[in-house]
Motif scaffolding. Structure first.
Motif, PDB file in Angstrom:
ATOM      1  N   ILE A   1      -8.406  -9.356  -9.007  1.00 32.12           N
ATOM      2  CA  ILE A   1      -9.558  -8.481  -9.190  1.00 32.12           C
ATOM      3  C   ILE A   1      -9.191  -7.477 -10.272  1.00 32.12           C
ATOM      4  O   ILE A   1      -8.200  -6.745 -10.148  1.00 32.12           O
ATOM      5  N   LYS A   2      -9.948  -7.463 -11.353  1.00 33.17           N
ATOM      6  CA  LYS A   2      -9.694  -6.519 -12.434  1.00 33.17           C
ATOM      7  C   LYS A   2     -10.372  -5.188 -12.118  1.00 33.17           C
ATOM      8  O   LYS A   2     -11.556  -5.148 -11.786  1.00 33.17           O
TER       9      LYS A   2
ATOM     10  N   ALA B   1      -2.860  -2.188  -1.314  1.00 36.77           N
ATOM     11  CA  ALA B   1      -3.102  -2.448   0.107  1.00 36.77           C
ATOM     12  C   ALA B   1      -4.370  -3.256   0.312  1.00 36.77           C
ATOM     13  O   ALA B   1      -4.416  -4.185   1.142  1.00 36.77           O
ATOM     14  N   LEU B   2      -5.414  -2.953  -0.446  1.00 33.86           N
ATOM     15  CA  LEU B   2      -6.664  -3.714  -0.356  1.00 33.86           C
ATOM     16  C   LEU B   2      -6.446  -5.149  -0.828  1.00 33.86           C
ATOM     17  O   LEU B   2      -6.984  -6.097  -0.244  1.00 33.86           O
ATOM     18  N   GLY B   3      -5.652  -5.298  -1.885  1.00 29.18           N
ATOM     19  CA  GLY B   3      -5.356  -6.634  -2.384  1.00 29.18           C
ATOM     20  C   GLY B   3      -4.662  -7.505  -1.355  1.00 29.18           C
ATOM     21  O   GLY B   3      -4.951  -8.705  -1.244  1.00 29.18           O
TER      22      GLY B   3
ATOM     23  N   GLY C   1      -6.111 -10.964  -0.133  1.00 34.14           N
ATOM     24  CA  GLY C   1      -5.375 -12.118  -0.632  1.00 34.14           C
ATOM     25  C   GLY C   1      -5.422 -12.277  -2.133  1.00 34.14           C
ATOM     26  O   GLY C   1      -5.274 -13.386  -2.659  1.00 34.14           O
ATOM     27  N   VAL C   2      -5.602 -11.162  -2.847  1.00 36.71           N
ATOM     28  CA  VAL C   2      -5.649 -11.187  -4.306  1.00 36.71           C
ATOM     29  C   VAL C   2      -4.845 -10.008  -4.842  1.00 36.71           C
ATOM     30  O   VAL C   2      -4.457  -9.110  -4.099  1.00 36.71           O
ATOM     31  N   LYS C   3      -4.619 -10.013  -6.147  1.00 37.15           N
ATOM     32  CA  LYS C   3      -3.928  -8.902  -6.789  1.00 37.15           C
ATOM     33  C   LYS C   3      -4.936  -8.004  -7.486  1.00 37.15           C
ATOM     34  O   LYS C   3      -5.834  -8.486  -8.182  1.00 37.15           O
ATOM     35  N   PHE C   4      -4.819  -6.691  -7.285  1.00 34.55           N
ATOM     36  CA  PHE C   4      -5.639  -5.718  -8.003  1.00 34.55           C
ATOM     37  C   PHE C   4      -4.922  -5.369  -9.305  1.00 34.55           C
ATOM     38  O   PHE C   4      -3.818  -4.816  -9.278  1.00 34.55           O
TER      39      PHE C   4
END
Length: 321
Positions: A70-71, A100-102, A106-109
């Protein structure tokens, strides 16, 4: 992160002092704002009865799941909300919460630097999926209304609210020039970041000044530039969101450069901004935020940066006014 116009803008007609300010060793953000009213909530962050999702990650749009990223658009010059450390790493409240949200999703911020007042247009242009930058959730932003002209300028955005902060004034240490409130700035010069709540408040207060003593306003691309202007004696005061102003007071010149004056005003929620029409992503982010609140990870991050009193107890969508 100003609260900036993209917080860091609250309604300029609403300028009420809230809470006393304290900075002692660590930053203490005064408990401001009512986080129990307005906006929509998700009662259970780990299950959605309408979708049958068993985790926040299940709510993510498939294209984002496939990319695994997520960009996030952010003005990475606003310590302690987001900034670069001595090694050039992006750190702060927002990056820690993003990590923490990532994990929940299951994604990278991935945080990408951008000028604050261009972040919402970056969402519209799909350069980012989210904007996370101490951005105040306001009705004007939700509806795409220019806060000064009150004209429609865009589609607006949705917000997932994650923190509460007010706005503070600071001066050179030992030289407050009698400045305690925004009205005391009439006839004086203030340095602010462009497009922020502080910028809007200065313009609104200047219109109220009498006797031809308007507020001279100097606006800059970043808050750090505004601080430099004040530090050099080029302005009488500066203004930022409370966590940022308090951090500058504590750290600039080893605590010898600045001092806070008066009280916080314009207490309002920071929101993670998402372009209209992305309801699935909005709900996924809301669910992930509720999950880290429930697990205690959110509180750990907020405590790490010494701003516990600005914490929220649940994620709301468009809770700003």
């Amino acid at each position: 992160m100003t609260a900036r116009t993209t917080r860091r803008t609250a309604a300029t007609s609403r300028i009420a002092a809230v809470c006393a300010i304290a900075v002692a060793g660590t930053m203490l953000l005064t408990a401001c704002g009512d986080q129990t009213k307005g906006g929509s909530t998700t009662a259970d962050s780990t299950k959605s009865s309408s979708t049958g999702a068993s985790s926040p990650a299940d709510l993510l749009p498939q294209d984002i799941k496939a990319k695994g990223v997520i960009k996030v658009g952010s003005d990475i010059a606003y310590p302690p909300v987001e900034f670069k450390d001595k090694s050039g790493n992006v750190v702060g409240i927002d990056p820690d919460l993003g990590a923490a949200l990532g994990k929940e999703l299951g994604v990278k911020f991935e945080f990408e630097n951008g000028t604050f007042d261009t972040l919402i247009s970056g969402l519209r242009a799909k350069r980012y999926q989210l904007a996370m930058s101490a951005m105040t959730d306001t009705k004007d932003r939700q509806e795409g209304i220019d806060s000064e002209t009150k004209k429609k300028v865009g589609e607006g955005v949705d917000f997932v609210d994650y923190f509460t902060a007010g706005v503070s004034i600071y001066t050179k240490k030992g030289d407050d020039q009698g400045i305690k409130t925004w009205s005391d700035l009439c006839g004086k010069k203030i340095a602010v970041q462009r497009g922020t709540v502080s910028h809007d408040l200065a313009k609104a207060e200047s219109k109220k000044c009498t006797g031809g003593k308007k507020i001279a306003i100097e606006s800059y691309d970043t808050d750090l530039e505004a601080q430099t202007r004040l530090r050099s004696g080029g302005a009488d005061a500066g203004s930022s969101d409370f966590p940022v102003a308090a951090y500058a007071v504590k750290t600039s010149g080893g605590g010898k450069d600045f001092q806070l004056v008066g009280e916080q005003v314009e207490a309002a929620p920071y929101g993670i901004a998402i372009a209209k029409g992305n309801d699935q992503l909005t709900k996924a982010v809301q669910a992930a935020l509720n999950a880290i609140i429930k697990s205690g990870e959110y509180d750990k991050i907020i405590a790490k940066w010494g701003v516990e009193a600005g914490a929220v107890t649940e994620a709301k969508i468009n809770g700003g006014s």
